[in-house]
Design an enzyme around this catalytic site. Sequence first.
Site, mmCIF file in Angstrom:
data_model
loop_
_atom_site.group_PDB
_atom_site.id
_atom_site.type_symbol
_atom_site.label_atom_id
_atom_site.label_comp_id
_atom_site.label_asym_id
_atom_site.label_seq_id
_atom_site.Cartn_x
_atom_site.Cartn_y
_atom_site.Cartn_z
ATOM 1 N N LEU A 199 0.818 -1.211 0.000
ATOM 2 C CA LEU A 199 0.000 0.000 0.000
ATOM 3 C C LEU A 199 0.861 1.274 0.000
ATOM 4 O O LEU A 199 0.359 2.362 0.258
ATOM 5 C CB LEU A 199 -0.947 0.008 1.205
ATOM 6 C CG LEU A 199 -2.065 -1.046 1.161
ATOM 7 C CD1 LEU A 199 -2.799 -1.092 2.502
ATOM 8 C CD2 LEU A 199 -3.044 -0.764 0.031
ATOM 9 N N ASP A 214 4.202 4.383 -7.497
ATOM 10 C CA ASP A 214 3.721 4.892 -6.212
ATOM 11 C C ASP A 214 3.951 6.388 -6.093
ATOM 12 O O ASP A 214 3.082 7.141 -5.663
ATOM 13 C CB ASP A 214 4.435 4.188 -5.056
ATOM 14 C CG ASP A 214 4.321 2.680 -5.127
ATOM 15 O OD1 ASP A 214 3.594 2.188 -6.000
ATOM 16 O OD2 ASP A 214 4.964 2.001 -4.317
#
Length: 362
Positions: free
Chosen positions: A125, A177
């Site tokens: 994440l 990311d």
Amino acid sequence: MAALASPADSVIVEKCCARVGFLGNPSDGFHGKTLSFLIDNFAATVTILPSPGPLTIVEEAVFDDLLHVHRHSSLMGYTSGLRLVQATCKVFCQRAIAAAVSESRLRSRGGVLRFHTTIPRMVGLSGSSAIVTATFRALLRLFELTLADLHIAAEALPAVLLGVEQDELGIKAGLQDRVVQAYGGLVFMDFSDPHGHRFEPLDVALLPPLYLLYNTDAGGDSGAVHSTVRQRFDAGDEAVRRGMKEIASLAAAAVECLAQRQFSRLADLIDRNFALRRELYGDEVVGQRNVVAAQRAQQLGFAVKFTGSGGSFLALHRPSVCAADGAEAVRWLDADEESRLRAALAELHFAFERVQPAERPR
């Protein structure tokens, strides 16, 4: 470059949300394409109380009780994020000096920098890059500088942030990311052109109701997950190259599905992404608990794929209702259905919750 204001300015707060790889990952590390977005479910927050004194860095670790310590340690592990903040400060300082920001300016402002994250550690994440991004933004505000002052183009910021982890700390990572955390919201990324990447922000309102499944025990190391596939890709392994090319194509197809509200096809793309992941990496690397959790969710009517390197899944409940005009609709499950699913996945040590997409900053 503006002059510094009074050190008694308001507290600086910067938040960077967790990243979900929607489709196309992990092809971003192999000249592919990805579609990703940020979620408000978890975030890293950096707070600075400016002062003319020294710069003190504090990692917040306040727990409600012993059970909270247990849950936090299971989710976050034991590695401090302090090195991420320190490395970001070093890179920021280097960029400032290279851009002719005076040393007296850099010495004139300090304070207490506190950082805290709710992003579960090592489950794909983007928790580390969130800390880096939030810290860099907070430092810009502390010294009242802009990216232009540091001679950084907006489109080059993700590469600067990547360098903090990759060059300073030796962490294997990719641009995906940092791109979505720098741009915010929902972003389509094309890394296929060696002469320049293409990033296209999209409206998060295009997203259907989605769920997040994540491992409530500390996850694995994404660098280790990518290692053997990288070697095979670089060696010209045809199966790996063909597989990565197909995974990349899923991201572009997903953009079409969102625009046309084709959610059944989108669900197929999601399942295909995970199937290709298993084919390329093998279940030993994917992890047996992850495979079992994915299969359980699929049996319960969801299409699922990894949000990142492993340990958490994006889940789309397959459409079961069609409007009169043939358009597909995806709904949230009702409270009883969600409760049953939550209990079923808890047996596998996976949490289950609604995804809360984060809007792109205005």
